[in-house]
Scaffold this motif. Structure first.
Motif, mmCIF file in Angstrom:
data_model
loop_
_atom_site.group_PDB
_atom_site.id
_atom_site.type_symbol
_atom_site.label_atom_id
_atom_site.label_comp_id
_atom_site.label_asym_id
_atom_site.label_seq_id
_atom_site.Cartn_x
_atom_site.Cartn_y
_atom_site.Cartn_z
ATOM 1 N N HIS A 7 0.861 -1.179 0.000
ATOM 2 C CA HIS A 7 0.000 0.000 0.000
ATOM 3 C C HIS A 7 0.898 1.229 0.000
ATOM 4 C CE1 HIS A 7 -3.168 -2.833 0.922
ATOM 5 N NE2 HIS A 7 -2.405 -3.298 1.888
ATOM 6 N N THR A 8 0.498 2.239 -0.771
ATOM 7 C CA THR A 8 1.320 3.436 -0.880
ATOM 8 C C THR A 8 0.539 4.678 -0.485
ATOM 9 O OG1 THR A 8 0.760 3.640 -3.218
ATOM 10 C CG2 THR A 8 2.810 2.504 -2.705
ATOM 11 N N CYS A 9 1.282 5.648 -0.011
ATOM 12 C CA CYS A 9 0.711 6.932 0.386
ATOM 13 C C CYS A 9 0.261 7.685 -0.865
ATOM 14 C CB CYS A 9 1.764 7.735 1.146
ATOM 15 S SG CYS A 9 1.214 9.381 1.630
ATOM 16 N N LEU A 10 -0.939 8.214 -0.830
ATOM 17 C CA LEU A 10 -1.454 8.961 -1.974
ATOM 18 C C LEU A 10 -0.756 10.306 -2.150
ATOM 19 C CD1 LEU A 10 -5.279 8.281 -1.543
ATOM 20 C CD2 LEU A 10 -3.695 7.212 -3.159
ATOM 21 N N LEU A 11 -0.128 10.803 -1.092
ATOM 22 C CA LEU A 11 0.520 12.116 -1.162
ATOM 23 C C LEU A 11 1.975 12.047 -1.623
ATOM 24 C CD1 LEU A 11 -0.919 13.590 2.150
ATOM 25 C CD2 LEU A 11 -1.697 14.012 -0.184
ATOM 26 N N CYS A 12 2.713 11.014 -1.187
ATOM 27 C CA CYS A 12 4.150 10.971 -1.495
ATOM 28 C C CYS A 12 4.597 9.666 -2.155
ATOM 29 C CB CYS A 12 4.964 11.206 -0.229
ATOM 30 S SG CYS A 12 4.907 9.829 0.948
ATOM 31 N N CYS A 13 3.698 8.714 -2.305
ATOM 32 C CA CYS A 13 3.978 7.411 -2.936
ATOM 33 C C CYS A 13 4.936 6.529 -2.140
ATOM 34 C CB CYS A 13 4.486 7.582 -4.363
ATOM 35 S SG CYS A 13 3.265 8.366 -5.439
ATOM 36 N N SER A 14 5.161 6.832 -0.867
ATOM 37 C CA SER A 14 5.973 5.970 -0.005
ATOM 38 C C SER A 14 5.139 4.767 0.424
ATOM 39 C CB SER A 14 6.424 6.716 1.252
ATOM 40 O OG SER A 14 7.289 7.753 0.928
ATOM 41 N N GLU A 15 5.826 3.691 0.786
ATOM 42 C CA GLU A 15 5.129 2.504 1.273
ATOM 43 C C GLU A 15 4.474 2.803 2.618
ATOM 44 O OE1 GLU A 15 6.037 -2.096 2.661
ATOM 45 O OE2 GLU A 15 7.671 -0.846 1.961
ATOM 46 N N LEU A 16 3.216 2.406 2.754
ATOM 47 C CA LEU A 16 2.524 2.537 4.031
ATOM 48 C C LEU A 16 2.852 1.327 4.891
ATOM 49 C CD1 LEU A 16 -0.974 3.776 2.842
ATOM 50 C CD2 LEU A 16 0.914 5.132 3.727
ATOM 51 N N ILE A 17 2.926 1.538 6.197
ATOM 52 C CA ILE A 17 3.322 0.490 7.132
ATOM 53 C C ILE A 17 2.282 0.395 8.235
ATOM 54 C CG2 ILE A 17 5.132 -0.277 8.715
ATOM 55 C CD1 ILE A 17 7.094 1.437 7.061
ATOM 56 N N SER A 18 1.922 -0.835 8.577
ATOM 57 C CA SER A 18 0.984 -1.061 9.686
ATOM 58 C C SER A 18 1.771 -1.364 10.958
ATOM 59 C CB SER A 18 0.046 -2.217 9.370
ATOM 60 O OG SER A 18 0.739 -3.440 9.429
ATOM 61 N N LEU A 19 1.102 -1.303 12.083
ATOM 62 C CA LEU A 19 1.760 -1.654 13.348
ATOM 63 C C LEU A 19 2.137 -3.125 13.371
ATOM 64 C CD1 LEU A 19 -0.357 0.431 15.878
ATOM 65 C CD2 LEU A 19 1.832 0.989 14.815
ATOM 66 N N VAL A 20 1.365 -3.967 12.689
ATOM 67 C CA VAL A 20 1.708 -5.389 12.573
ATOM 68 C C VAL A 20 3.015 -5.536 11.803
ATOM 69 C CG1 VAL A 20 0.985 -7.605 11.616
ATOM 70 C CG2 VAL A 20 -0.694 -6.140 12.732
ATOM 71 N N ASP A 21 3.179 -4.776 10.718
ATOM 72 C CA ASP A 21 4.425 -4.801 9.956
ATOM 73 C C ASP A 21 5.614 -4.403 10.829
ATOM 74 O OD1 ASP A 21 3.093 -5.446 7.560
ATOM 75 O OD2 ASP A 21 2.817 -3.329 7.053
ATOM 76 N N LEU A 22 5.424 -3.382 11.649
ATOM 77 C CA LEU A 22 6.505 -2.935 12.539
ATOM 78 C C LEU A 22 6.883 -4.025 13.534
ATOM 79 C CD1 LEU A 22 5.434 0.736 13.298
ATOM 80 C CD2 LEU A 22 7.238 -0.053 11.772
ATOM 81 N N ASP A 23 5.878 -4.705 14.091
ATOM 82 C CA ASP A 23 6.148 -5.796 15.035
ATOM 83 C C ASP A 23 6.921 -6.924 14.364
ATOM 84 O OD1 ASP A 23 4.916 -4.525 17.162
ATOM 85 O OD2 ASP A 23 3.012 -5.608 16.931
ATOM 86 N N ILE A 24 6.509 -7.295 13.174
ATOM 87 C CA ILE A 24 7.188 -8.372 12.447
ATOM 88 C C ILE A 24 8.620 -7.985 12.131
ATOM 89 C CG2 ILE A 24 7.239 -9.622 10.249
ATOM 90 C CD1 ILE A 24 4.142 -9.544 10.360
ATOM 91 N N ARG A 25 8.838 -6.769 11.673
ATOM 92 C CA ARG A 25 10.199 -6.313 11.355
ATOM 93 C C ARG A 25 11.087 -6.291 12.587
ATOM 94 N NH1 ARG A 25 9.190 -1.594 6.811
ATOM 95 N NH2 ARG A 25 7.996 -2.942 5.428
#
Length: 71
Positions: free
Chosen positions: A42-60
């Motif tokens: 998923h990407t940010c509509l404003l800057c096209c950066s990858e969006l990150i969920s809190l679940v993604d942060l925990d896994i990383r």
């Protein structure tokens, strides 16, 4: 009545107007809590950066990958 679970995605680009660093205007993308949601990027509509969920942060964190934050 059954409530649908959702997951929130956030932009972590410090230069983006809608990122979590700009708490007053931070954008949150809420999507259904499904396997297909986790498989897609998923990407940010404003800057096209990858969006990150809190679940993604925990896994990383568990995997030792650290937190990817766009410049």
């Amino acid at each position: 009545m059954k409530t649908e679970l959702s997951i929130s995605y956030y932009c972590f680009n410090k230069a983006c107007f809608g990122s979590v660093y700009n708490h007053k205007y931070a954008q949150v993308l809420r999507l259904p809590y499904t396997i297909s949601t986790f498989r897609k990027k998923h990407t940010c509509l404003l800057c096209c950066s990858e969006l990150i969920s809190l679940v993604d942060l925990d896994i990383r964190q568990v995997m030792g990958d650290g937190i990817f934050v766009a410049a």
